[in-house]
Design a protein around this motif. Structure first.
Motif, PDB file in Angstrom:
ATOM      1  N   ASN A   9       0.828  -1.208   0.000  1.00 46.93           N
ATOM      2  CA  ASN A   9       0.000   0.000   0.000  1.00 46.93           C
ATOM      3  C   ASN A   9       0.866   1.263   0.000  1.00 46.93           C
ATOM      4  OD1 ASN A   9       0.888  -0.269   2.636  1.00 46.93           O
ATOM      5  ND2 ASN A   9      -1.148  -0.330   3.552  1.00 46.93           N
ATOM      6  N   LEU A  10       2.182   1.097  -0.083  1.00 47.09           N
ATOM      7  CA  LEU A  10       3.070   2.251  -0.211  1.00 47.09           C
ATOM      8  C   LEU A  10       2.907   2.862  -1.601  1.00 47.09           C
ATOM      9  CD1 LEU A  10       6.276   0.725   1.427  1.00 47.09           C
ATOM     10  CD2 LEU A  10       4.793   2.503   2.395  1.00 47.09           C
ATOM     11  N   THR A  80      17.725 -13.107   4.944  1.00 51.25           N
ATOM     12  CA  THR A  80      18.365 -12.148   4.035  1.00 51.25           C
ATOM     13  C   THR A  80      17.383 -11.087   3.551  1.00 51.25           C
ATOM     14  OG1 THR A  80      19.910 -13.835   3.264  1.00 51.25           O
ATOM     15  CG2 THR A  80      19.606 -11.926   1.836  1.00 51.25           C
ATOM     16  N   ILE A  81      16.167 -11.486   3.253  1.00 50.33           N
ATOM     17  CA  ILE A  81      15.202 -10.571   2.628  1.00 50.33           C
ATOM     18  C   ILE A  81      14.590  -9.590   3.627  1.00 50.33           C
ATOM     19  CG2 ILE A  81      13.019 -10.460   1.360  1.00 50.33           C
ATOM     20  CD1 ILE A  81      13.813 -13.226   0.136  1.00 50.33           C
ATOM     21  N   PHE A  82      14.267 -10.040   4.832  1.00 50.80           N
ATOM     22  CA  PHE A  82      13.646  -9.134   5.812  1.00 50.80           C
ATOM     23  C   PHE A  82      14.501  -7.901   6.106  1.00 50.80           C
ATOM     24  CE2 PHE A  82      10.356 -12.236   6.844  1.00 50.80           C
ATOM     25  CZ  PHE A  82       9.294 -11.418   7.199  1.00 50.80           C
ATOM     26  N   PRO A  83      15.798  -8.052   6.402  1.00 53.67           N
ATOM     27  CA  PRO A  83      16.595  -6.845   6.682  1.00 53.67           C
ATOM     28  C   PRO A  83      16.642  -5.870   5.507  1.00 53.67           C
ATOM     29  CG  PRO A  83      17.762  -8.797   7.431  1.00 53.67           C
ATOM     30  CD  PRO A  83      16.570  -9.273   6.638  1.00 53.67           C
ATOM     31  N   LEU A  89      12.584   0.138   2.961  1.00 52.10           N
ATOM     32  CA  LEU A  89      11.221   0.672   2.980  1.00 52.10           C
ATOM     33  C   LEU A  89      10.846   1.331   4.303  1.00 52.10           C
ATOM     34  CD1 LEU A  89       9.423  -2.202   1.047  1.00 52.10           C
ATOM     35  CD2 LEU A  89      10.282  -0.018   0.159  1.00 52.10           C
ATOM     36  N   GLY A  90      11.714   1.217   5.298  1.00 48.33           N
ATOM     37  CA  GLY A  90      11.439   1.846   6.578  1.00 48.33           C
ATOM     38  C   GLY A  90      10.274   1.214   7.317  1.00 48.33           C
ATOM     39  N   ASP A  94       7.127  -6.633  11.517  1.00 39.24           N
ATOM     40  CA  ASP A  94       5.740  -7.044  11.725  1.00 39.24           C
ATOM     41  C   ASP A  94       4.777  -6.447  10.696  1.00 39.24           C
ATOM     42  OD1 ASP A  94       5.928  -4.447  12.804  1.00 39.24           O
ATOM     43  OD2 ASP A  94       4.388  -4.865  14.299  1.00 39.24           O
ATOM     44  N   ARG A  95       5.295  -5.633   9.764  1.00 41.83           N
ATOM     45  CA  ARG A  95       4.468  -5.085   8.684  1.00 41.83           C
ATOM     46  C   ARG A  95       4.835  -5.699   7.329  1.00 41.83           C
ATOM     47  NH1 ARG A  95       0.228  -4.378  10.024  1.00 41.83           N
ATOM     48  NH2 ARG A  95      -0.254  -3.068   8.234  1.00 41.83           N
ATOM     49  N   ILE A  96       5.597  -6.790   7.389  1.00 36.90           N
ATOM     50  CA  ILE A  96       6.039  -7.475   6.173  1.00 36.90           C
ATOM     51  C   ILE A  96       5.688  -8.955   6.297  1.00 36.90           C
ATOM     52  CG2 ILE A  96       8.037  -8.122   4.761  1.00 36.90           C
ATOM     53  CD1 ILE A  96       9.447  -5.600   5.971  1.00 36.90           C
ATOM     54  N   VAL A  97       5.153  -9.518   5.229  1.00 37.06           N
ATOM     55  CA  VAL A  97       4.879 -10.954   5.155  1.00 37.06           C
ATOM     56  C   VAL A  97       5.537 -11.461   3.879  1.00 37.06           C
ATOM     57  CG1 VAL A  97       3.102 -12.730   4.941  1.00 37.06           C
ATOM     58  CG2 VAL A  97       2.649 -10.700   6.303  1.00 37.06           C
ATOM     59  N   ILE A  98       6.214 -12.589   3.980  1.00 33.77           N
ATOM     60  CA  ILE A  98       6.790 -13.218   2.795  1.00 33.77           C
ATOM     61  C   ILE A  98       6.107 -14.565   2.593  1.00 33.77           C
ATOM     62  CG2 ILE A  98       8.861 -14.082   1.651  1.00 33.77           C
ATOM     63  CD1 ILE A  98      10.510 -12.197   3.401  1.00 33.77           C
ATOM     64  N   ARG A  99       5.641 -14.788   1.377  1.00 31.21           N
ATOM     65  CA  ARG A  99       4.998 -16.057   1.008  1.00 31.21           C
ATOM     66  C   ARG A  99       5.911 -16.769   0.010  1.00 31.21           C
ATOM     67  NH1 ARG A  99      -0.379 -14.657  -0.984  1.00 31.21           N
ATOM     68  NH2 ARG A  99       0.798 -13.728  -2.655  1.00 31.21           N
TER      69      ARG A  99
END
Length: 118
Positions: A9-10, A80-83, A89-90, A94-99
């Motif tokens: 939604n950014l 690797t991807i979360f950091p 994206l700042g 807890d505001r990111i989900v990876i599927r």
């Protein structure tokens, strides 16, 4: 040929070509694939609601052949991807989900055939 789809939604203004290149190189490194095989798609400005809120958030879908087919691989991929996403994206984790979705060679078309026959 991994596929990386980022839905958020950014606003679109947050996603420059430089961001796309960084996302491709980060996910390629995590998956152990060359960056020239990555397919990256960003869908901004979406109505998105996760974890009880429509605050800024991201759903990242990662699909590939042989790179997303075990819990251990996806734990390492996430590490690797979360950091990268939180920094670029700042957003907090807890505001990111990876599927993660595994693909088979017969499920990916390229050059008029499927990967099975390439």
């Amino acid at each position: 040929m991994p596929f990386v789809d980022l839905e958020t939604n950014l606003p679109a203004s947050r996603f420059s070509e430089d961001f796309l290149k960084k996302l491709a190189s980060t996910t390629a490194a995590a998956l152990g694939k060359p960056v020239d095989r990555m397919v990256v798609l960003v869908k901004p400005d979406l109505p998105l609601f996760i974890f009880g809120s429509s605050a800024p958030c991201v759903v990242l879908s990662v699909a590939g052949i042989g790179v997303t087919d075990t819990a251990e691989k996806n734990r390492d991929n996430s590490a690797t991807i979360f950091p990268f996403l939180t920094k670029e994206l700042g957003l907090s984790e807890d505001r990111i989900v990876i599927r993660f979705s595994p693909l088979e060679p017969w499920q990916v078309g390229k050059n008029g055939t499927v990967v099975t026959f390439l």
